[in-house]
Design an enzyme around this catalytic site. Structure first.
Site, PDB file in Angstrom:
ATOM      1  N   SER A 183      -9.461   2.295   2.163  1.00  0.00           N
ATOM      2  CA  SER A 183      -8.563   3.071   1.333  1.00  0.00           C
ATOM      3  C   SER A 183      -7.529   2.197   0.612  1.00  0.00           C
ATOM      4  O   SER A 183      -6.784   2.679  -0.238  1.00  0.00           O
ATOM      5  CB  SER A 183      -7.832   4.107   2.189  1.00  0.00           C
ATOM      6  OG  SER A 183      -7.063   3.474   3.208  1.00  0.00           O
TER       7      SER A 183
ATOM      8  N   LYS B 206       0.838  -1.205   0.000  1.00  0.00           N
ATOM      9  CA  LYS B 206       0.000   0.000   0.000  1.00  0.00           C
ATOM     10  C   LYS B 206       0.869   1.249   0.000  1.00  0.00           C
ATOM     11  O   LYS B 206       1.880   1.325   0.709  1.00  0.00           O
ATOM     12  CB  LYS B 206      -0.914  -0.025   1.224  1.00  0.00           C
ATOM     13  CG  LYS B 206      -1.940   1.113   1.259  1.00  0.00           C
ATOM     14  CD  LYS B 206      -2.893   0.968   2.441  1.00  0.00           C
ATOM     15  CE  LYS B 206      -3.912   2.094   2.466  1.00  0.00           C
ATOM     16  NZ  LYS B 206      -4.899   1.941   3.556  1.00  0.00           N
TER      17      LYS B 206
ATOM     18  N   SER C 115     -10.442  -0.041   6.063  1.00  0.00           N
ATOM     19  CA  SER C 115      -9.626  -0.020   4.851  1.00  0.00           C
ATOM     20  C   SER C 115      -8.952  -1.335   4.496  1.00  0.00           C
ATOM     21  O   SER C 115      -8.285  -1.421   3.464  1.00  0.00           O
ATOM     22  CB  SER C 115      -8.571   1.083   4.953  1.00  0.00           C
ATOM     23  OG  SER C 115      -9.186   2.348   4.975  1.00  0.00           O
TER      24      SER C 115
END
Length: 502
Positions: A154, A72, A178
């Site tokens: 996210s 990420k 997320s």
């Protein structure tokens, strides 16, 4: 490919370099459309060759050695930019790059395990939404399983990369959904671990001191469990991980993966006692079918065990968002300041004051900012005024204690081993529009610090994935993974998506 497939390929003589090359070719074909990866690792092939040399020398390697993975964006990888999805923090979009000098602990652990990191994945601005990455400087990420629907956020890019088989595994991070949202939105296994089991230092924070967790997203439960083995554990770089010492299971997180793990287990079902938000008719039908599958494997199901417990009343959602309780984020300015100072003296932005100045044109906390809702938390103003001082977290701590006490009481009173809910209350909304993902467990388990494991459980008539989430007591990841594995083994609901190149 799963980790088992990778191991079989290596046993046949396939090299890590060849495997990495194949995935890079796949990224070149599909990423222009799906926009999962935004920063590529220029050293990926050399890293793969290094694993090949170790294997050729006879070194005993772990199950993740030579495995292509994605990281990420918000997780520091030495030498690669961490942009937090914001154009101010990306030189490619006219801002300044934040280039960390050192890996975050989770990246260092993946590197030590021999993973081949292909690149970093897309996120929304400051990871501030759990639904999409539409406002990222790099543009929206598409859902590989349902391109016209929200991809989840996210960790949108990580989920899409894994769902589209642009990597075998991905690292995700969660403050408020997320990990669980994008994993469920794309029909994947995601592990939202107990707070402080996995270090989150070196990760752009929203609530690094209170809520933020790092966990894997994978296509099967076994892969997620083996990745958690690498990620979990104490490090002096993140002192709060001392809480997890002695909590890791003997035999590792894959040690309880048993097809019969559901037999004799008591599982609590979703109801208004947990959260007074109804399931849609389609979700109710899918959940009913899943309950039959669970019962067929020997589980006993308990209707709405939180009824009359007061659990649902603990939540305090902020206005303007769909049932989002922001408590625990009061110290975001303090946590950002600590993160930026960790980047090192050569970083373009080295403190929260620098950060505020660099992003003043779109103040994240201003009236139109992505975190404007933070002003509804009474204790946020003090932390924003002095980000170098420890924040007042008394409201968060009271909520956490209330959640944990009520959760423990309900679990004991009903003799429950875990909960099993539909992770979302209805099908995914369209990719573009004002609607967000409607989940069942975000904020409750984030504030309480409880773990959850998502697992594919079918699809809505519209094609959007339907996932269950198993939730359990603190430090119960191995048991939850066992339950998810038993369900996965019995049902095999996940289907690979049909992709289209740009």
């Amino acid at each position: 490919m799963t980790l088992a497939d990778v191991a079989a390929a290596f046993a046949r003589g396939v090299t890590a370099e060849a495997l990495a090359t194949a995935f890079l070719d796949r990224i070149a074909t599909y990423n222009p459309r799906y926009n999962a990866l935004i920063v590529m690792n220029p050293d990926a092939l050399e890293d793969a060759r290094a694993v090949d040399r170790r294997r050729a020398a006879g070194e005993a390697l772990g199950p993740l050695a030579g495995v292509p993975v994605v990281i990420k964006d918000t997780m520091d990888v030495a030498g690669l930019p961490s942009t937090a999805g914001w154009h101010f923090l990306s030189a490619r979009s006219g801002g300044v790059d934040l280039i960390p000098q050192t890996d975050s602990p989770v990246v260092a652990r993946m590197r030590a395990a021999g993973c081949v990191m292909l690149g970093k994945t897309n996120v929304p601005v400051l990871s501030a939404t759990g639904s999409h990455a539409n406002d990222s400087w790099a543009g929206p990420t598409l859902n590989a399983a349902a391109p016209d629907r929200l991809p989840g956020g996210s960790s949108a890019g990580t989920a899409t990369a894994v769902a589209a088989s642009l990597a075998v595994l991905g690292l995700a991070e969660e403050t408020g959904g997320s990990i669980q949202n994008p994993a469920s939105a794309q029909g994947l296994v995601g592990v939202k671990p107990t707070f402080a089991l996995v270090p989150n230092a070196g990760v752009v924070p929203l609530a690094g001191s209170t809520r933020d967790v790092v966990g894997p997203i994978a296509r099967c439960v076994r892969d997620a469990a083996l990745t958690l083995d690498v990620l979990a554990g104490y490090t002096a770089e993140d002192p709060k991980t001392v809480a997890g010492i002695g909590r890791r299971p003997r035999g590792g997180y894959a040690g309880r993966l048993d097809p019969e793990a559901l037999a004799g287990r008591r599982l609590g079902l979703y109801g208004p006692g947990w959260r007074d938000r109804p399931l849609s008719a389609a979700c109710t039908a899918l959940y009913g079918r899943a309950q039959g599958e669970l019962a067929a494997r020997g589980a006993t199901l308990v209707e709405d065990p939180f009824r009359d417990s007061g659990f649902a009343a603990i939540g305090r959602p902020v206005a303007g968002l769909d049932h989002y309780d922001a408590r625990g984020m009061e110290g975001v300015a303090h946590d950002l300041d600590q993160y930026l100072r960790r980047l090192g003296p050569s970083a373009a932005i080295r403190s929260f004051a620098d950060f505020a100045a660099a992003t003043a044109a779109e103040d994240a906390f201003g009236p139109r900012g992505v975190l404007h809702f933070m002003h509804q938390l009474p204790q946020f103003a003090g932390s924003l005024a002095d980000p170098t001082a420890p924040p007042d977290l008394s409201d968060f701590l009271a909520a956490r204690e209330a959640y944990l006490a009520t959760f423990a009481d309900v679990m004991a009173r009903h003799g429950l081993d875990a909960l099993v809910f539909p992770q979302m209350r209805d099908a995914l909304p369209p990719l573009h529009g004002s609607e967000t993902i409607h989940e069942t467990t975000v904020c409750e388990i984030n504030i309480a610090g409880l773990p959850g494991v998502t697992v594919p459980a079918g699809a809505y008539p519209c094609g959007a994935p339907f996932n269950l989430i198993f939730v359990g007591p603190l430090w119960s990841e191995a048991d939850l993974l066992g339950l998810a594995y038993a369900y996965e083994s019995a049902t095999r609901h996940r289907r690979a998506p049909h992709l289209a190149a740009a």
